[in-house]
Design a protein around this motif. Structure first.
Motif, PDB file in Angstrom:
ATOM      1  N   PHE A   1     100.817  33.454  51.093  1.00 41.54           N
ATOM      2  CA  PHE A   1      99.366  33.470  50.898  1.00 41.54           C
ATOM      3  C   PHE A   1      98.780  34.778  51.396  1.00 41.54           C
ATOM      4  O   PHE A   1      97.937  35.390  50.724  1.00 41.54           O
ATOM      5  CB  PHE A   1      98.727  32.289  51.633  1.00 41.54           C
ATOM      6  CG  PHE A   1      97.236  32.221  51.471  1.00 41.54           C
ATOM      7  CD1 PHE A   1      96.666  31.553  50.391  1.00 41.54           C
ATOM      8  CD2 PHE A   1      96.389  32.822  52.392  1.00 41.54           C
ATOM      9  CE1 PHE A   1      95.284  31.498  50.227  1.00 41.54           C
ATOM     10  CE2 PHE A   1      95.005  32.766  52.244  1.00 41.54           C
ATOM     11  CZ  PHE A   1      94.460  32.105  51.167  1.00 41.54           C
TER      12      PHE A   1
ATOM     13  N   SER B   1      93.775  28.162  52.103  1.00 42.06           N
ATOM     14  CA  SER B   1      95.193  28.042  52.425  1.00 42.06           C
ATOM     15  C   SER B   1      95.428  26.777  53.235  1.00 42.06           C
ATOM     16  O   SER B   1      94.962  26.649  54.369  1.00 42.06           O
ATOM     17  CB  SER B   1      95.646  29.261  53.236  1.00 42.06           C
ATOM     18  OG  SER B   1      96.957  29.072  53.734  1.00 42.06           O
TER      19      SER B   1
ATOM     20  N   SER C   1      91.160  31.807  55.657  1.00 40.75           N
ATOM     21  CA  SER C   1      90.825  31.654  54.234  1.00 40.75           C
ATOM     22  C   SER C   1      89.429  31.070  54.063  1.00 40.75           C
ATOM     23  O   SER C   1      88.678  31.470  53.154  1.00 40.75           O
ATOM     24  CB  SER C   1      91.868  30.784  53.526  1.00 40.75           C
ATOM     25  OG  SER C   1      91.803  29.426  53.924  1.00 40.75           O
TER      26      SER C   1
ATOM     27  N   HIS D   1      96.555  36.290  47.219  1.00 43.24           N
ATOM     28  CA  HIS D   1      96.051  34.986  46.782  1.00 43.24           C
ATOM     29  C   HIS D   1      94.787  35.185  45.960  1.00 43.24           C
ATOM     30  O   HIS D   1      94.186  36.266  45.960  1.00 43.24           O
ATOM     31  CB  HIS D   1      95.757  34.083  47.985  1.00 43.24           C
ATOM     32  CG  HIS D   1      94.783  34.679  48.961  1.00 43.24           C
ATOM     33  ND1 HIS D   1      95.185  35.462  50.012  1.00 43.24           N
ATOM     34  CD2 HIS D   1      93.429  34.628  49.040  1.00 43.24           C
ATOM     35  CE1 HIS D   1      94.131  35.863  50.698  1.00 43.24           C
ATOM     36  NE2 HIS D   1      93.054  35.383  50.129  1.00 43.24           N
TER      37      HIS D   1
END
Length: 454
Positions: free
Chosen positions: A281, A291, A422, A285
């Motif tokens: 990731f 994530s 994320s 990504h």
């Protein structure tokens, strides 16, 4: 029937920290206690012994997973056994305190044990007059008792006092009586750490600190002192269990989607969940993806961080099992899987889709960079990098901290930190880094001491 422990098969879900129990009744039939909607392990265990599940008992309206009892009733014709006080809206045998069910040689006696929930029952397994064991659900568990605040803080003390009386009722059973709890280590229902998931009444009378408290007030104070945060999805799952979860197909799984279809769904409000390992990731990504690495705790974090009523689009890596993702999502009520990106990130890159990265930072390179620590409160208090700001990962949906450029996010190993990063990136944070490893790596790299306390 000459019952022995060989007739009892515990099935542990390490991700949720819970146990389901399959009891071989000795005649080709079985009893399942606290089965989750993910019935794969139970089906496999029953199949090995040639068993049909004839009874499905639930100790309480679970908040941490959807019951599999409805599915067992549909697929196997199982008779569902549950508390009358739970007011379940599907076909079941409603039980009250002292009611007994003849299992054919064995019997199951319901014991009202409120505390973890209002309508909680324990089930005492009997062979004639012999008390073989008790399925205690979320009342008496190994070394503790399950939390009593799931129905709101305004009722937590009332239920804690009920839990005190329930535990002492169970403690009055013979010392040799086996104790088979649902919640165990890893559960957010306040189960303490430890390898043991089953015990006996006698062992708990000797070692369970809550049973040793001098009175009801001391018990309540001790129980409350061990309560931490719990996943957001706990707040609505019990009601779904009361109504009865929807039936599932034999093999739930997300359909493959083209990159164009993924873009369209994202434009319509779908959320993107990337289940690849952290390292993959970080290296690239789709912007805005959350994530949540596919591991045993996947369902917990999915339910904690994403709303249940939004379609989810998945990104998987090579060799990852889409069915595993679907089963884990289903057991916490996330049925709206819109599909998975066919071909994964290779397809996305081939079609010139935008790609974002998050740097992974070694402990020796943090220096004076600002740090956000997303571990649980108890982990943070036990030792953290001096000056680190504490924001539990589970609170990021409600509380997004302001981050300076160059902020490093950390947890115990880097997995939760990548999830947090994320989410922060999706909220507009820039130049985030994720610590490789945890506090131990920082101590070894810097030679400095951790700071303790909140």
């Amino acid at each position: 029937m000459g019952f022995t422990e060989d007739y009892l098969i515990p099935l542990v879900d390490a991700g949720l920290g819970n146990s389901t129990y399959l009891v071989d009744l000795g005649d080709g039939r079985a009893l399942a206690v606290d089965a989750s909607r993910d019935l794969r392990a139970l089906r496999e265990a029953a199949g090995r012994r040639g068993l049909r599940v004839a009874y499905a008992a639930d100790t309480h309206l679970h908040a941490d997973f959807l019951t599999g009892a409805v599915q067992l009733a549909h697929d196997d014709g199982a008779r569902v056994l549950a508390s009358a006080a739970g007011r379940r809206a599907f076909d079941h045998t409603p039980l009250g305190d002292g009611d007994e069910i003849d299992l054919g040689g064995l019997a199951l006696r319901a014991l009202a044990t409120p505390g973890h929930t209002d309508e909680h029952l324990a089930f005492l397994l009997l062979d004639g007059e012999s008390k073989l064991g008790v399925f205690t659900g979320g009342s008496l568990i190994v070394g503790s008792a399950a939390r009593t605040d799931l129905l709101g803080v305004d009722r937590a003390e009332e239920l804690a006092r009920a839990q005190y009386h329930s535990l002492h009722r169970l403690a009055a059973l013979p010392d040799a009586t086996a104790v088979w709890p649902t919640h165990g280590a890893g559960s957010f229902c306040s189960a303490p750490p430890g390898a043991e998931r089953t015990t006996t009444i006698g062992a708990q009378k000797r070692t369970n600190a809550l049973l040793a408290e001098r009175d009801e007030d001391a018990f309540v104070a001790a129980l409350f002192s061990g309560l931490g945060s719990y996943p957001a999805y706990f707040d609505h799952l019990a009601e779904i269990n009361r109504r009865g979860p929807a039936l599932l197909p034999d093999s739930p799984g997300p359909a493959p989607l083209s990159a164009g279809a993924v873009r369209d769904l994202l434009g319509q409000g779908a959320r993107l969940v990337d289940v690849r390992p952290v390292k993959e990731f970080a290296a690239g990504h789709i912007p805005g993806a959350v994530s949540i690495a596919l591991r045993s705790a996947f369902a917990t974090w999915l339910g904690w961080l994403l709303p249940p009523d939004v379609p989810l689009v998945l990104v998987l890596g090579p060799g990852q099992d889409a069915a595993e993702v679907a089963w884990q999502a289903a057991k916490v009520g996330y049925d709206r899987l819109a599909g998975q990106l066919a071909g994964g990130m290779d397809t996305w890159r081939d079609e010139s889709g935008p790609v974002a990265v998050i740097e992974r930072v070694s402990a020796g390179d943090i220096g004076d960079l600002p740090v956000i620590d997303v571990r649980q409160e108890t982990e943070y208090a036990a030792g953290h990098i001096p000056g680190a700001v504490h924001v539990e990962l589970g609170t990021l949906r409600e509380r997004t901290p302001v981050t300076a450029e160059g902020t490093v996010v950390m947890c115990g190993q880097g997995v939760r930190a990548m999830t947090a990063a994320s989410l922060l990136a999706a909220a507009g944070a820039r130049r985030l880094g994720v610590l490789i490893g945890g506090t131990g790596d920082w101590v070894r790299a810097t030679g400095r001491a951790l700071q303790e306390g909140a």
